[in-house]
Design an enzyme around this catalytic site. Sequence first.
Site, mmCIF file in Angstrom:
data_model
loop_
_atom_site.group_PDB
_atom_site.id
_atom_site.type_symbol
_atom_site.label_atom_id
_atom_site.label_comp_id
_atom_site.label_asym_id
_atom_site.label_seq_id
_atom_site.Cartn_x
_atom_site.Cartn_y
_atom_site.Cartn_z
ATOM 1 N N ASP A 8 -100.899 44.886 64.445
ATOM 2 C CA ASP A 8 -101.646 45.758 65.335
ATOM 3 C C ASP A 8 -102.167 46.966 64.545
ATOM 4 O O ASP A 8 -101.646 47.280 63.476
ATOM 5 C CB ASP A 8 -100.655 46.184 66.441
ATOM 6 C CG ASP A 8 -101.220 47.184 67.400
ATOM 7 O OD1 ASP A 8 -102.351 46.992 67.863
ATOM 8 O OD2 ASP A 8 -100.518 48.180 67.688
ATOM 9 N N ASP A 10 -103.616 50.421 66.235
ATOM 10 C CA ASP A 10 -103.299 51.711 66.864
ATOM 11 C C ASP A 10 -101.845 51.758 67.327
ATOM 12 O O ASP A 10 -101.372 50.865 68.037
ATOM 13 C CB ASP A 10 -104.222 51.948 68.066
ATOM 14 C CG ASP A 10 -105.693 51.940 67.664
ATOM 15 O OD1 ASP A 10 -106.005 51.768 66.473
ATOM 16 O OD2 ASP A 10 -106.540 52.092 68.550
ATOM 17 N N ASP A 130 -96.665 47.946 68.373
ATOM 18 C CA ASP A 130 -95.874 48.992 69.025
ATOM 19 C C ASP A 130 -95.726 48.781 70.527
ATOM 20 O O ASP A 130 -94.944 49.470 71.169
ATOM 21 C CB ASP A 130 -96.513 50.367 68.783
ATOM 22 C CG ASP A 130 -97.887 50.465 69.422
ATOM 23 O OD1 ASP A 130 -98.736 49.587 69.142
ATOM 24 O OD2 ASP A 130 -98.112 51.390 70.213
#
Length: 147
Positions: A8, A10, A130
């Site tokens: 990922d 961001d 996240d």
Amino acid sequence: MKKVLFIDRDGTLIKEVPPTYQIDSFEKLEFYPDMFTWMSRIAKELDFELVMVSNQDGLGTASFPEETFTPVQNFIIKALINEGIVFSKILIDKSVPEENSPNRKPATGMLTSYLGNAEYDIANSFVIGDRVTDIQLAKIWVAKQSG
Ligand SMILES: [Mg+2]
């Protein structure tokens, strides 16, 4: 067979910026501390292909024009490459949740070319992110693999 880390952007490589979560200016760009150190070690010392997988809600619309996203994205990619961190592919979904796009994480549409591809050792590949949607992406995918 190649193992892959699906990573990922961001909230994982760079910090997220509420309330819009759109990294649409350089003022909003902040790399996570030690990210380059560890990503660089992953790239050099481990045997994984790196693939970036990112949802960018509404990218290309008036509220998040490509012209505001692309310079920052290019800077990020160049900074990573300078540290030996090279992504073989950068997959970005531009839809918003309401569209229910089959490509938006946690849906697995963006990873279709890796699914059932004999070149890749998906059982030993990982998703790094996240959000719970990153975990769901991996789980949904495992379920698809095992039929
Ligand atoms: Mg994230």
